[in-house]
Scaffold this motif. Structure first.
Motif, short mmCIF file in Angstrom:
data_model
loop_
_atom_site.label_atom_id
_atom_site.label_comp_id
_atom_site.label_asym_id
_atom_site.label_seq_id
_atom_site.Cartn_x
_atom_site.Cartn_y
_atom_site.Cartn_z
N HIS A 135 23.54 43.24 69.42
CA HIS A 135 24.15 42.95 70.71
C HIS A 135 24.20 44.21 71.56
N ASP A 136 24.00 44.03 72.87
CA ASP A 136 24.11 45.15 73.81
C ASP A 136 25.57 45.23 74.27
N ILE A 137 26.35 46.04 73.57
CA ILE A 137 27.78 46.12 73.83
C ILE A 137 28.07 46.68 75.22
N ASP A 138 27.35 47.71 75.62
CA ASP A 138 27.60 48.33 76.93
C ASP A 138 27.34 47.35 78.06
N ALA A 139 26.23 46.59 77.98
CA ALA A 139 25.92 45.62 79.03
C ALA A 139 26.96 44.51 79.06
N THR A 140 27.43 44.09 77.86
CA THR A 140 28.45 43.05 77.81
C THR A 140 29.76 43.54 78.41
N LEU A 141 30.11 44.78 78.13
CA LEU A 141 31.33 45.37 78.69
C LEU A 141 31.27 45.39 80.21
N GLU A 142 30.11 45.74 80.76
CA GLU A 142 29.95 45.75 82.22
C GLU A 142 30.13 44.34 82.79
N GLY A 143 29.64 43.34 82.07
CA GLY A 143 29.80 41.96 82.51
C GLY A 143 31.26 41.53 82.53
N ILE A 144 32.02 41.93 81.49
CA ILE A 144 33.45 41.60 81.43
C ILE A 144 34.20 42.32 82.55
N LYS A 145 33.84 43.59 82.80
CA LYS A 145 34.49 44.34 83.87
C LYS A 145 34.24 43.69 85.23
N ALA A 146 33.01 43.21 85.44
CA ALA A 146 32.68 42.55 86.71
C ALA A 146 33.47 41.25 86.87
N PHE A 147 33.63 40.52 85.75
CA PHE A 147 34.41 39.27 85.78
C PHE A 147 35.86 39.55 86.16
N VAL A 148 36.46 40.57 85.54
CA VAL A 148 37.85 40.94 85.84
C VAL A 148 37.98 41.40 87.29
N GLU A 149 37.01 42.16 87.77
CA GLU A 149 37.04 42.66 89.15
C GLU A 149 37.01 41.50 90.15
N LYS A 150 36.13 40.52 89.92
CA LYS A 150 36.03 39.39 90.84
C LYS A 150 37.31 38.55 90.82
N TYR A 151 37.88 38.38 89.65
CA TYR A 151 39.13 37.62 89.56
C TYR A 151 40.25 38.34 90.31
N ASN A 152 40.31 39.66 90.15
CA ASN A 152 41.36 40.43 90.82
C ASN A 152 41.20 40.40 92.34
N GLN A 153 39.97 40.28 92.81
CA GLN A 153 39.76 40.16 94.26
C GLN A 153 40.40 38.88 94.79
N VAL A 154 40.25 37.79 94.04
CA VAL A 154 40.88 36.53 94.45
C VAL A 154 42.40 36.65 94.39
N ALA A 155 42.91 37.23 93.29
CA ALA A 155 44.36 37.38 93.14
C ALA A 155 44.94 38.25 94.25
N LYS A 156 44.25 39.32 94.60
CA LYS A 156 44.74 40.21 95.66
C LYS A 156 44.75 39.49 97.01
N PHE A 157 43.72 38.69 97.27
CA PHE A 157 43.67 37.93 98.52
C PHE A 157 44.87 36.99 98.62
N VAL A 158 45.18 36.29 97.53
CA VAL A 158 46.31 35.36 97.52
C VAL A 158 47.62 36.13 97.71
N ASN A 159 47.76 37.26 97.01
CA ASN A 159 48.98 38.05 97.15
C ASN A 159 49.18 38.54 98.58
N ASP A 160 48.08 38.90 99.24
CA ASP A 160 48.17 39.38 100.62
C ASP A 160 48.70 38.31 101.56
N GLN A 161 48.48 37.04 101.20
CA GLN A 161 48.96 35.96 102.06
C GLN A 161 50.50 35.87 102.04
#
Length: 340
Positions: A135-161
């Motif tokens: 398994h490519d652990i580094d590439a998988t880690l980057e994918g998980i980080k991107a998932f968390v980042e996108k989710y936090n963008q939605v959460a931040k948008f809602v919080n700003d409201q």
């Protein structure tokens, strides 16, 4: 490599392409001819090699950039002093995969197994190679980080409201909209408490992903996630994807988002349609009011124009009377003076 090769021209015939004509200027060296072929950028590469076989050790090697047996090139040296006697036809890659014959015109097998790419490094007929897939652990880690980042963008948008603006002392324009709350609750519901991965890890917290209780955003501990991937990769993967025993977070969230965006019954699409209807009704009302205003304006213009005409007539009549009475009064006064 500095030996002059005469003058004239050569033709390089290529598979499925027009022939390349190389004009050899008088006094050109072997290296200059190679440079000339390379500068043409015509799908063939040329180089000068030193074979050390006397008396003429230097050779001009021309290779097709296309691989496989279809990558044929034919060189006609014409009037130069060059003689191309050893033309080798390209060959396809031929291997046995679990004793099944496999062929490919490239040295890269991309379609043999889905998601796996094999690179043939050297030719050793009769050699059996054991392939281990990691398994490519580094590439998988980057994918998980991107998932968390996108989710936090939605959460931040809602919080700003819901955040109060210090200047206006008002919350965001969507703060009172129930659709926003429903979307966020749906996304948060994707996390669940635990997952039946059948492995070492069954919660996000165990692999280094926690939730901020104040903002709802995710916190990611990279070192802990990487360690979890190294210890039990499949278990971490099952936290996110659909497996035989459970449906992971990413799979659940993708399904919920698809429902939110459903063009027929999705919450977001339905709310957008409702807002579009409100805007259309407001536009229609504005248009109707504008027509009424225009009609009122025209009516007022006509009335004031009529009033202006009447005032003008009255002014003219007044002037007439002033002249009439003013002229008669002057004559009577004069006459009276004469009689007395």
């Amino acid at each position: 490599d500095d030996t002059p090769v005469g003058f004239g021209y050569m033709l390089v015939d290529r598979e499925d392409k027009e022939a390349l004509e190389v004009v050899i200027e008088p006094g050109s060296t072997l290296q200059q001819v190679a440079n000339q072929i390379n500068d043409a950028d015509a799908g063939v590469r040329a180089m000068v090699i030193n074979t050390k076989y006397k008396p003429e050790s230097y050779r001009l090697l021309v290779i097709s950039e296309q691989s496989g047996k279809e990558s044929k090139i034919l060189i006609d040296e014409d009037t130069t002093f060059l003689e191309f006697k050893e033309q080798v036809t390209g060959r396809n890659l031929d291997v046995l995969f679990e004793d099944v014959p496999i062929t490919d015109e490239d040295n890269t097998l991309e379609e043999l197994i889905e998601g796996v790419v094999f690179f043939a490094k050297r030719s050793e007929p009769g050699t059996r190679v054991q392939v281990n897939i990691t398994h490519d652990i580094d590439a998988t880690l980057e994918g998980i980080k991107a998932f968390v980042e996108k989710y936090n963008q939605v959460a931040k948008f809602v919080n700003d409201q819901y955040a109060i603006d210090e200047k206006t002392n008002k919350a965001g324009i969507l703060a009172a909209d129930s659709t926003v709350k429903a979307v966020m609750r749906g996304l948060q519901g994707s996390f669940g408490t635990s997952f039946n991965t059948g492995g070492k890890f069954s919660t996000l917290t165990q692999v280094g992903i926690t939730t901020n209780p104040k903002t709802g955003e995710l916190n990611l501990d990279e070192s802990k996630v990487k360690q979890a991937l190294a210890e039990d990769y499949d278990s971490v993967a099952d936290l996110f994807i659909r497996s035989r025993s459970s449906t992971g977070i990413a799979e659940r969230m993708a399904t919920r988002i698809k429902g939110f965006k459903d063009p027929g019954f999705g919450a977001v699409k339905s709310r957008i349609r409702a807002l579009d209807k409100i805007i259309k009704n407001a536009d229609d009302d504005i248009e109707r009011k504008e027509r009424q205003l225009e009609q009122k304006e025209e009516s007022l213009k006509r009335r004031f124009a009529s009033l202006e005409g009447r005032l003008s007539g009255l002014q003219a009549q007044g002037n007439f009377l002033a002249q009439r009475f003013g002229g008669g009064g002057g004559a009577g006064a004069g006459g009276g003076a004469k009689k007395g």
